[in-house]
Design a protein around this motif. Structure first.
Motif, mmCIF file in Angstrom:
data_model
loop_
_atom_site.group_PDB
_atom_site.id
_atom_site.type_symbol
_atom_site.label_atom_id
_atom_site.label_comp_id
_atom_site.label_asym_id
_atom_site.label_seq_id
_atom_site.Cartn_x
_atom_site.Cartn_y
_atom_site.Cartn_z
ATOM 1 N N ALA A 35 0.829 -1.203 0.000
ATOM 2 C CA ALA A 35 0.000 0.000 0.000
ATOM 3 C C ALA A 35 0.866 1.258 0.000
ATOM 4 C CB ALA A 35 -0.938 -0.005 1.201
ATOM 5 N N ALA A 36 1.942 1.236 0.784
ATOM 6 C CA ALA A 36 2.844 2.388 0.831
ATOM 7 C C ALA A 36 3.494 2.627 -0.528
ATOM 8 C CB ALA A 36 3.914 2.176 1.897
ATOM 9 N N SER A 37 3.868 1.538 -1.206
ATOM 10 C CA SER A 37 4.499 1.683 -2.521
ATOM 11 C C SER A 37 3.539 2.252 -3.550
ATOM 12 C CB SER A 37 5.026 0.326 -2.998
ATOM 13 O OG SER A 37 3.959 -0.554 -3.349
ATOM 14 N N GLU A 38 2.220 2.078 -3.320
ATOM 15 C CA GLU A 38 1.224 2.617 -4.244
ATOM 16 C C GLU A 38 0.611 3.920 -3.728
ATOM 17 O OE1 GLU A 38 -1.421 -0.015 -6.214
ATOM 18 O OE2 GLU A 38 -0.260 -1.813 -5.709
ATOM 19 N N LYS A 39 1.233 4.480 -2.681
ATOM 20 C CA LYS A 39 0.842 5.791 -2.137
ATOM 21 C C LYS A 39 -0.609 5.816 -1.632
ATOM 22 C CE LYS A 39 4.175 8.232 -5.061
ATOM 23 N NZ LYS A 39 5.244 7.989 -4.060
ATOM 24 N N VAL A 40 -1.025 4.703 -1.044
ATOM 25 C CA VAL A 40 -2.350 4.621 -0.430
ATOM 26 C C VAL A 40 -2.366 5.473 0.845
ATOM 27 C CG1 VAL A 40 -3.907 3.054 0.805
ATOM 28 C CG2 VAL A 40 -2.949 2.389 -1.412
ATOM 29 N N GLN A 41 -3.473 6.151 1.087
ATOM 30 C CA GLN A 41 -3.622 6.979 2.288
ATOM 31 C C GLN A 41 -4.431 6.300 3.380
ATOM 32 O OE1 GLN A 41 -5.070 10.127 -0.599
ATOM 33 N NE2 GLN A 41 -4.473 11.402 1.145
ATOM 34 N N LEU A 42 -5.352 5.415 2.976
ATOM 35 C CA LEU A 42 -6.263 4.763 3.924
ATOM 36 C C LEU A 42 -6.419 3.305 3.526
ATOM 37 C CD1 LEU A 42 -8.458 4.512 6.083
ATOM 38 C CD2 LEU A 42 -10.036 5.700 4.546
ATOM 39 N N LEU A 43 -6.134 2.402 4.476
ATOM 40 C CA LEU A 43 -6.126 0.969 4.204
ATOM 41 C C LEU A 43 -7.048 0.250 5.179
ATOM 42 C CD1 LEU A 43 -4.836 -1.428 2.641
ATOM 43 C CD2 LEU A 43 -3.036 -1.442 4.388
ATOM 44 N N LEU A 44 -7.935 -0.578 4.634
ATOM 45 C CA LEU A 44 -8.909 -1.333 5.422
ATOM 46 C C LEU A 44 -8.534 -2.806 5.475
ATOM 47 C CD1 LEU A 44 -11.784 -1.770 6.747
ATOM 48 C CD2 LEU A 44 -12.626 -2.047 4.403
ATOM 49 N N TYR A 45 -8.448 -3.354 6.688
ATOM 50 C CA TYR A 45 -8.225 -4.782 6.891
ATOM 51 C C TYR A 45 -9.556 -5.477 7.218
ATOM 52 C CZ TYR A 45 -3.143 -4.139 7.024
ATOM 53 O OH TYR A 45 -1.830 -3.871 6.686
ATOM 54 N N PRO A 46 -9.591 -6.828 7.138
ATOM 55 C CA PRO A 46 -10.851 -7.555 7.371
ATOM 56 C C PRO A 46 -11.258 -7.615 8.840
ATOM 57 C CG PRO A 46 -9.301 -8.834 6.027
ATOM 58 C CD PRO A 46 -8.537 -7.709 6.626
ATOM 59 N N GLU A 47 -12.437 -8.155 9.030
ATOM 60 C CA GLU A 47 -12.963 -8.508 10.361
ATOM 61 C C GLU A 47 -12.018 -9.506 11.034
ATOM 62 O OE1 GLU A 47 -17.181 -10.466 11.943
ATOM 63 O OE2 GLU A 47 -16.438 -10.922 9.941
#
Length: 333
Positions: A35-47
């Protein structure tokens, strides 16, 4: 003015009951690295991010059961969870993480938290409201059980929308977010509660089994393949329809794959726009990052036209929704 966010779902593949927690954590961090390499700002993980979905199992030992729970205050300090939050802080990425919460009073909740990299701490918590399944396991030894009602208490925090700082320029205003967990996504009241607070993006982690006729029922016998197709259809349906009816973006992130070589969980992690269209969707049933760039300004179209609540809602007609739980049919003539 556009209000652009780079967001992602961190879909996580099979995690067996006896999986090494350090190895699972390494997989979660690998998705964060991507995610960092793709410059993501907000990341959601599962339940229930850190372990297998343990409520499918019957535990007779409290110590065995408690091994799957975390104390909320320990998330950012415990060796088994803290490295994920520390890495997110270093990258400047906000994360949403699901876990089984054990309170000081001994209550169990199916919970998720929002960690803000901008302020370096958890800024919001949600506890799952709509717990599916049963308290006791099914008599059929081949049935897939869902014992959330045994291990968890229904969430007591309601549906609190919140603002996340640092994701957008100050002039754009902080986005309004909300969180749901798995079965909550099937209940329109939950989505509407957030929409009435101006939520622009809902974040939903889930574990959904492909085939469990004992739990969900069925109108006709289905093969495993047919049942999985139906489960995926319903998962997309509720996300797309509720995103549209509430003019809100939504991200869903699945725990998926074949746990313990037996329990087949659907994938289908997706990012949906306020018109109900799929912006991005998982292509596998394994660890996968689903990424999209979204413009929160797109929420305005529905909210100022078709779903302008202030102009069109008629709350005087909806009294039954807030006053009644089960079905009450009209009397027979």
């Amino acid at each position: 003015m556009p209000r652009i966010l780079k967001v992602a779902a961190a879909q996580v593949g099979a995690v067996d009951r006896d999986a090494d927690r350090a190895e699972t954590l390494a997989r979660l961090i690998a998705l964060l690295d991507q995610a960092a390499s793709e410059k993501v700002q907000l990341l959601l993980y599962p339940e229930v991010t850190f372990t297998t979905f343990f409520p499918r199992h019957l535990f007779t030992s409290s110590s065995d059961l408690n091994a799957y729970f975390e104390h909320n205050d320990d998330l950012t300090t415990s060796p088994s969870t803290a490295p994920l939050f520390s890495k997110a802080q270093n990258y400047g990425i906000d994360i949403v993480v699901g876990f089984a919460e054990r309170t000081d009073e001994g209550k169990g909740y199916n919970t998720c938290v929002y960690y803000s990299a901008a302020v370096g701490k958890v800024i919001n918590k949600y506890r799952k409201v709509h717990l599916p399944g049963t308290v006791e396991p099914f008599e059929d030894p081949e049935a897939v059980n869902q014992l959330e009602k045994r291990y968890f208490t229904p969430g007591d925090l309601g549906f609190p929308a919140f603002r996340a700082p640092g994701l957008l320029p100050t002039s754009s205003g902080d986005p309004v977010l909300g969180m749901l967990i798995c079965n909550d996504r099937r209940w329109p009241e939950a989505w509407r509660s957030y929409a009435l607070q101006g939520a622009e993006l809902l974040l939903i982690g889930y574990n959904t089994v492909a085939h469990s006729p004992h739990l969900w029922g069925t109108t006709k016998p289905m093969t495993e393949e047919e049942a999985e197709k139906e489960a995926l259809f319903h998962s997309r349906l509720v996300q797309q329809s509720n995103s549209y009816m509430n003019s809100v973006f939504s991200i869903s992130s699945a725990r998926c794959g074949l746990d313990d070589g037996k329990y087949n969980l659907i994938g289908g992690s997706a990012i949906i726009n306020p018109e109900g269209h799929v912006v991005a969707e998982a292509k596998t049933k394994d660890d996968e990052l689903v990424v999209a760039e979204i413009d929160l300004e797109e929420c305005r179209q529905g909210r100022e036209k078709t779903f302008d609540f202030g102009r069109h809602r008629r709350i005087e007609a909806y009294g039954r929704i807030g006053a009644q739980t089960g079905v009450v049919e009209p009397e027979l003539l």
